[in-house]
Design a protein around this motif. Sequence first.
Motif, PDB file in Angstrom:
ATOM      1  N   TRP A 240      19.080   7.452   6.953  1.00 34.25           N
ATOM      2  CA  TRP A 240      19.099   6.104   7.509  1.00 34.25           C
ATOM      3  C   TRP A 240      17.748   5.669   8.076  1.00 34.25           C
ATOM      4  O   TRP A 240      17.627   4.599   8.676  1.00 34.25           O
ATOM      5  CB  TRP A 240      20.180   6.003   8.586  1.00 34.25           C
ATOM      6  N   GLY A 241      16.734   6.498   7.889  1.00 32.28           N
ATOM      7  CA  GLY A 241      15.387   6.105   8.294  1.00 32.28           C
ATOM      8  C   GLY A 241      15.098   6.228   9.772  1.00 32.28           C
ATOM      9  O   GLY A 241      14.089   5.708  10.253  1.00 32.28           O
ATOM     10  N   HIS A 242      15.957   6.922  10.528  1.00 33.31           N
ATOM     11  CA  HIS A 242      15.747   7.042  11.967  1.00 33.31           C
ATOM     12  C   HIS A 242      14.631   8.024  12.306  1.00 33.31           C
ATOM     13  O   HIS A 242      13.924   7.847  13.304  1.00 33.31           O
ATOM     14  CB  HIS A 242      17.037   7.482  12.664  1.00 33.31           C
ATOM     15  N   VAL A 243      14.482   9.061  11.502  1.00 30.72           N
ATOM     16  CA  VAL A 243      13.475  10.083  11.789  1.00 30.72           C
ATOM     17  C   VAL A 243      13.120  10.820  10.502  1.00 30.72           C
ATOM     18  O   VAL A 243      13.954  10.945   9.594  1.00 30.72           O
ATOM     19  CB  VAL A 243      14.007  11.085  12.848  1.00 30.72           C
ATOM     20  N   ARG A 244      11.871  11.253  10.399  1.00 24.80           N
ATOM     21  CA  ARG A 244      11.425  12.067   9.270  1.00 24.80           C
ATOM     22  C   ARG A 244      11.528  13.523   9.687  1.00 24.80           C
ATOM     23  O   ARG A 244      10.931  13.936  10.694  1.00 24.80           O
ATOM     24  CB  ARG A 244       9.981  11.728   8.908  1.00 24.80           C
TER      25      ARG A 244
END
Length: 274
Positions: A240-244
């Motif tokens: 979901w693109g919250h953290v890499r």
Amino acid sequence: MKKLLLLSASLFIFYIICKGMIYLFFYGDLFKVHSFHIFYGHPNEAIVAKLATKDAAIVEPTAFTKEQTSNLQEEGVRLFGYVSLMQLENWNEKLKKKVIPSDYAKQNGNTIYIKEWDTYVMNISEKHYRDILLWKIKSEIATKELDGIFFDTVDDLDYYFRDDPVLQNKMRKGYSLLLDEIKQKYPELLIIQNRGFDSYKTVSRKKVDGLLWEGFSEKDIKSSEWAKNWLTYLKKEQRWGHVRVMTVVTDEASKKQSKKEKFPAFMRTGDTYQ
């Protein structure tokens, strides 16, 4: 048949464009990192050349000159400066001189000494200690125009204070305040934290850009419910693109597992990052 091929080609091109737009606008800059290196020593020419082949590098900023970091950035390497969040950088003489007694964390009235590393757990809830970390960030990371900060020892928040929830919450609040101040003063800096998964979920989620899973192990993923649960959670966070999510591994099987999960991996050899 020709029309079908043209339609397929058009759809493929459309998919590639959309995928690129999603990564550009929906995901953060760290999602462009597919390879990285960790090095905490003083670099020679061979080390600098190796770092130049990576998308990103985590380095001890006091060991690099501005010229060296600028040259690496010109090669397209994103540089993250090391900062120990919860353990005193005992080797950093300039930083040590700024420490006062209240900067040390205590349990039952005693400081917390870590014999393995000859250092102490620090009191991140103390503003004076947070100001010391901000001093290093300003003098060694912002001044040298690095791309971001790598916070090590975040895991200590989860480990040393697990039996004292009141103190743990106080420490986590201090970490949250530090992250807020960094974003206010240096909004351009990316932030990666090392482990501390519970603290990530509790206070630093959406305040950090990357999460390093040091000690990622294929064996643990197969045998540990703890590892399985966090893998499921972090895969979703990354999707979901919250953290890499990035990993440090020590064997080929774990590296392969990390790649399968779409986590960039650094293969560590030996006991240090020298």
